[in-house]
Design a protein around this motif. Sequence first.
Motif, PDB file in Angstrom:
ATOM      1  N   UNK A 105     -44.640 -11.050 -24.178  1.00 17.26           N
ATOM      2  CA  UNK A 105     -45.369  -9.829 -23.891  1.00 17.26           C
ATOM      3  C   UNK A 105     -44.588  -8.803 -23.102  1.00 17.26           C
ATOM      4  N   UNK A 106     -43.377  -9.138 -22.598  1.00 19.17           N
ATOM      5  CA  UNK A 106     -42.636  -8.194 -21.788  1.00 19.17           C
ATOM      6  C   UNK A 106     -42.238  -6.975 -22.591  1.00 19.17           C
TER       7      UNK A 106
ATOM      8  N   UNK B  40     -32.517  -8.519 -16.682  1.00 18.18           N
ATOM      9  CA  UNK B  40     -32.132  -9.870 -17.082  1.00 18.18           C
ATOM     10  C   UNK B  40     -30.712 -10.156 -16.611  1.00 18.18           C
ATOM     11  N   UNK B  41     -30.603 -11.030 -15.645  1.00 16.65           N
ATOM     12  CA  UNK B  41     -29.304 -11.357 -15.096  1.00 16.65           C
ATOM     13  C   UNK B  41     -28.490 -12.147 -16.104  1.00 16.65           C
ATOM     14  N   UNK B  42     -27.170 -12.009 -16.011  1.00 15.20           N
ATOM     15  CA  UNK B  42     -26.295 -12.673 -16.971  1.00 15.20           C
ATOM     16  C   UNK B  42     -26.497 -14.186 -16.955  1.00 15.20           C
ATOM     17  N   UNK B  43     -26.761 -14.737 -15.775  1.00 14.97           N
ATOM     18  CA  UNK B  43     -26.914 -16.195 -15.720  1.00 14.97           C
ATOM     19  C   UNK B  43     -28.211 -16.634 -16.399  1.00 14.97           C
TER      20      UNK B  43
ATOM     21  N   UNK C 183     -38.403 -20.506 -20.734  1.00 18.64           N
ATOM     22  CA  UNK C 183     -38.168 -21.012 -19.368  1.00 18.64           C
ATOM     23  C   UNK C 183     -37.499 -19.959 -18.494  1.00 18.64           C
ATOM     24  N   UNK C 184     -36.607 -19.179 -19.073  1.00 19.03           N
ATOM     25  CA  UNK C 184     -35.876 -18.168 -18.308  1.00 19.03           C
ATOM     26  C   UNK C 184     -36.610 -16.827 -18.254  1.00 19.03           C
ATOM     27  N   UNK C 185     -37.773 -16.762 -18.919  1.00 12.43           N
ATOM     28  CA  UNK C 185     -38.579 -15.545 -18.962  1.00 12.43           C
ATOM     29  C   UNK C 185     -37.797 -14.365 -19.558  1.00 12.43           C
TER      30      UNK C 185
END
Length: 315
Positions: free
Chosen positions: A7-8, A17-20, A72-74
Amino acid sequence: MHRRVRGEDASRDRNTFRKRDLAAAVAGIKGAVSFDIGLGPYTSFRIGGPADVLVEPADIEDLVQLVRQARRQRVPIFVVGGTNLLIRDGGIRGIVVNMSALRSIKDEPGQVLYVEAGVGMPTLISYAIRRSLAGLEWAAGIPGTVGGCVVMNAGTRLGEMKQSVQAVRMVSMRGKVIDIPSSAIPFEYRRADLPKGIVAGVWLQLRQGVKADIQQVVKEYLHYRRETQPLAQPSAGCVFKNPPKDSAGRLIESAGLKGMRVGDAEVSTKHGNFIVNRGQARAADVVALIEKVRRIIRRQAGIRLDLELKIVGQR
């Protein structure tokens, strides 16, 4: 095939969104993974800014793993593969999925084909013709993928995707494989009301025919489309939905708008409801041209043209 599975908002700041997080979402994926890659080559318009990550899953198991890890990482997922898509110049944040590696076709009893989502429609039509299977002639000249044609219920004056769909295999937002019968899918004009997720494959019910007859219908319809539509130029197919009891192409031609340009985006001189990329068009050019056409048609004909084209991504 261009459907969000979270939904984002795809238009969030790219630093969200961070690279990791992105790296964790694609860890262990067998298929190709590319970071910060332009999306133009993956659309029929040949237009589109960069994706944070582009993933080409190797198979359905790879796709399931990707969806679960992204959840899991959204990190949101967006799928490319249809033809009625314009990606804005700022690109798409998160993960973009290209299904091109899922391209197997399997024969099943009763003139049924199971077709993975990444199979191109021209490839599928050729496969059906070799087996004298009729029912897909309407799709002659459509360059998109099978999955994209299901999601948008692609169609022409000869027919629609829904007429052949027996069932659809999807990967849900939770990373589960689910099979949905066509009776449970509300099909509408250029849209299939599917659950949130990614189309991985489809069962198509075709019918036994005569190879020469099928080839003749396909040949004649391809000739018609080549004569009336700009199939040799990058485009996204019809831009506007036809208004009730009228044709968007007719309205645009009657208003004298064929050949109108903004940058390298042009209203096709062959078909008024197509906008073509003459070489270096940007998404901003296409959007500006769409708005000009809409304003003129609204002023001259009193009709609001609704988009069939889907516009996504960041400005």
